[in-house]
Design a protein around this motif. Structure first.
Motif, PDB file in Angstrom:
ATOM      1  N   LEU A 142       0.803  -1.065  -0.084  1.00  0.00           N
ATOM      2  CA  LEU A 142       0.145  -0.072   0.107  1.00  0.00           C
ATOM      3  C   LEU A 142       0.948   1.325   0.077  1.00  0.00           C
ATOM      4  N   ARG A 143       1.992   1.138   0.731  1.00  0.00           N
ATOM      5  CA  ARG A 143       2.908   2.335   0.965  1.00  0.00           C
ATOM      6  C   ARG A 143       4.333   2.040   0.598  1.00  0.00           C
ATOM      7  N   PRO A 144       4.754   1.729  -0.703  1.00  0.00           N
ATOM      8  CA  PRO A 144       6.200   1.231  -0.917  1.00  0.00           C
ATOM      9  C   PRO A 144       7.162   2.240  -0.502  1.00  0.00           C
ATOM     10  N   ASP A 145       6.962   3.619  -0.343  1.00  0.00           N
ATOM     11  CA  ASP A 145       7.832   4.548   0.321  1.00  0.00           C
ATOM     12  C   ASP A 145       8.045   4.245   1.673  1.00  0.00           C
ATOM     13  N   LEU A 146       7.013   3.446   2.630  1.00  0.00           N
ATOM     14  CA  LEU A 146       7.353   3.261   3.749  1.00  0.00           C
ATOM     15  C   LEU A 146       8.446   2.097   3.942  1.00  0.00           C
ATOM     16  N   LEU A 151       9.941   1.426   7.557  1.00  0.00           N
ATOM     17  CA  LEU A 151       9.172   1.804   8.532  1.00  0.00           C
ATOM     18  C   LEU A 151       7.758   0.617   8.285  1.00  0.00           C
ATOM     19  N   ALA A 152       7.855  -0.209   7.486  1.00  0.00           N
ATOM     20  CA  ALA A 152       6.739  -1.243   7.412  1.00  0.00           C
ATOM     21  C   ALA A 152       6.445  -2.023   8.566  1.00  0.00           C
ATOM     22  N   LYS A 153       7.568  -2.646   8.861  1.00  0.00           N
ATOM     23  CA  LYS A 153       7.491  -3.616  10.112  1.00  0.00           C
ATOM     24  C   LYS A 153       7.143  -2.737  11.538  1.00  0.00           C
ATOM     25  N   PRO A 154       7.905  -1.823  11.594  1.00  0.00           N
ATOM     26  CA  PRO A 154       7.543  -0.876  12.978  1.00  0.00           C
ATOM     27  C   PRO A 154       6.139  -0.606  12.972  1.00  0.00           C
ATOM     28  N   LEU A 155       5.503  -0.223  11.662  1.00  0.00           N
ATOM     29  CA  LEU A 155       4.142   0.277  11.659  1.00  0.00           C
ATOM     30  C   LEU A 155       3.262  -0.837  12.093  1.00  0.00           C
ATOM     31  N   THR A 156       3.675  -1.970  11.240  1.00  0.00           N
ATOM     32  CA  THR A 156       2.968  -3.313  11.631  1.00  0.00           C
ATOM     33  C   THR A 156       2.731  -3.835  13.100  1.00  0.00           C
ATOM     34  N   MET A 157       3.647  -3.401  13.792  1.00  0.00           N
ATOM     35  CA  MET A 157       3.852  -4.054  15.117  1.00  0.00           C
ATOM     36  C   MET A 157       3.196  -2.743  16.148  1.00  0.00           C
ATOM     37  N   LEU A 158       3.083  -1.486  15.523  1.00  0.00           N
ATOM     38  CA  LEU A 158       2.086  -0.614  16.001  1.00  0.00           C
ATOM     39  C   LEU A 158       0.696  -1.061  16.026  1.00  0.00           C
ATOM     40  N   LYS A 194      -1.985   6.531   5.276  1.00  0.00           N
ATOM     41  CA  LYS A 194      -1.909   7.359   4.133  1.00  0.00           C
ATOM     42  C   LYS A 194      -1.363   8.930   4.249  1.00  0.00           C
ATOM     43  N   SER A 195      -1.356   9.395   5.762  1.00  0.00           N
ATOM     44  CA  SER A 195      -0.944  10.575   6.158  1.00  0.00           C
ATOM     45  C   SER A 195       0.590  10.686   6.345  1.00  0.00           C
ATOM     46  N   LEU A 196       1.215   9.415   6.754  1.00  0.00           N
ATOM     47  CA  LEU A 196       2.485   9.791   6.958  1.00  0.00           C
ATOM     48  C   LEU A 196       3.402  10.003   5.850  1.00  0.00           C
ATOM     49  N   ARG A 197       4.573  10.892   6.113  1.00  0.00           N
ATOM     50  CA  ARG A 197       5.580  11.205   5.289  1.00  0.00           C
ATOM     51  C   ARG A 197       6.799  10.892   5.611  1.00  0.00           C
ATOM     52  N   PRO A 198       7.499   9.653   5.121  1.00  0.00           N
ATOM     53  CA  PRO A 198       8.626   9.081   5.562  1.00  0.00           C
ATOM     54  C   PRO A 198       9.741  10.093   5.776  1.00  0.00           C
ATOM     55  N   ALA A 199       9.966  10.998   4.835  1.00  0.00           N
ATOM     56  CA  ALA A 199      11.243  11.946   4.976  1.00  0.00           C
ATOM     57  C   ALA A 199      11.003  12.656   6.267  1.00  0.00           C
TER      58      ALA A 199
END
Length: 210
Positions: A142-146, A151-158, A194-199
């Motif tokens: 859904l968010r390849p940039d994450l 950040l994909a795994k940390p967000l998954t753990m959240l 959707k609102s997260l901005r990795p940079a």
């Protein structure tokens, strides 16, 4: 000829697991005896041993059964070929719904897995890692940039943090049940995703750790 299983054998095993999971969750695995499990099930101790050879076998079945069900849900949703957002939403909905009847089993998994022998513990935790990886894949699609920002795994753990601990505060007969909470969790997580901005996040983390 070998004797076949009596009708209802599998249902009886599931009932015993459910009662044992509740006792383990409330009292702790070490403090629960097979006598207490038998009493909770309304069975004699001899009958209980007909289904499970010892308390340890109950622990293994509870922990492994729980993660296997979660992995089966993951595989089923992934096989449905949904688009990225509907896939993640469906995974969240299905996982929250599964936890409706698995609160005690999950508490056993999180608190009593340390009592498993090494081989059993690694097998159970390996399946659990597969489940986490599957949700991480859904987030990454859904968010390849994450995913690129790791950040994909940390967000998954959240996400799992939200789901896993709902049973600690939700009342069984409260205003909102799990059916109502499931879409709320999905909307909150996906909307936030959707609102997260990795940079910006990484820049903020850099300043915080400097």
């Amino acid at each position: 000829m070998p004797r076949g299983r009596a009708p209802g054998y599998d249902d009886q095993r599931e009932m015993i697991l459910a009662q044992a999971a509740q006792l383990f969750a409330l009292r702790g695995y070490p403090a629960t005896s097979m006598n207490q499990v038998a009493e909770a099930c309304g069975l004699s101790k001899a009958t209980l041993y007909h289904y499970y050879k010892d308390k340890y076998s109950l622990l293994v079945q509870i922990a492994e059964g729980h993660v296997l069900k979660l992995r089966a849900l993951l595989v089923e949703v992934e096989a449905a070929g949904l688009a990225p957002e509907p896939r993640l939403r469906e995974l969240i909905l299905r996982f929250v719904q599964e936890y409706t009847d698995a609160q005690h089993a999950h508490r056993v998994l999180t608190e009593d897995v340390r009592f498993l022998e090494e081989a059993d513990r690694e097998r159970v935790l390996g399946i659990e890692r597969e489940v986490v990886a599957g949700i991480s894949r859904a987030v990454a699609v859904l968010r390849p940039d994450l995913a690129e920002a790791r950040l994909a795994k940390p967000l998954t753990m959240l996400l799992f943090g939200m789901i896993n601990w709902m049973f600690t505060w939700m009342r069984p007969n409260g205003h909102l049940g799990y059916d109502a909470m499931a879409p709320l969790v999905a909307e909150l997580f996906i909307g936030g995703l959707k609102s997260l901005r990795p940079a910006q996040l990484l820049e903020a983390c850099g300043h915080a750790t400097a």
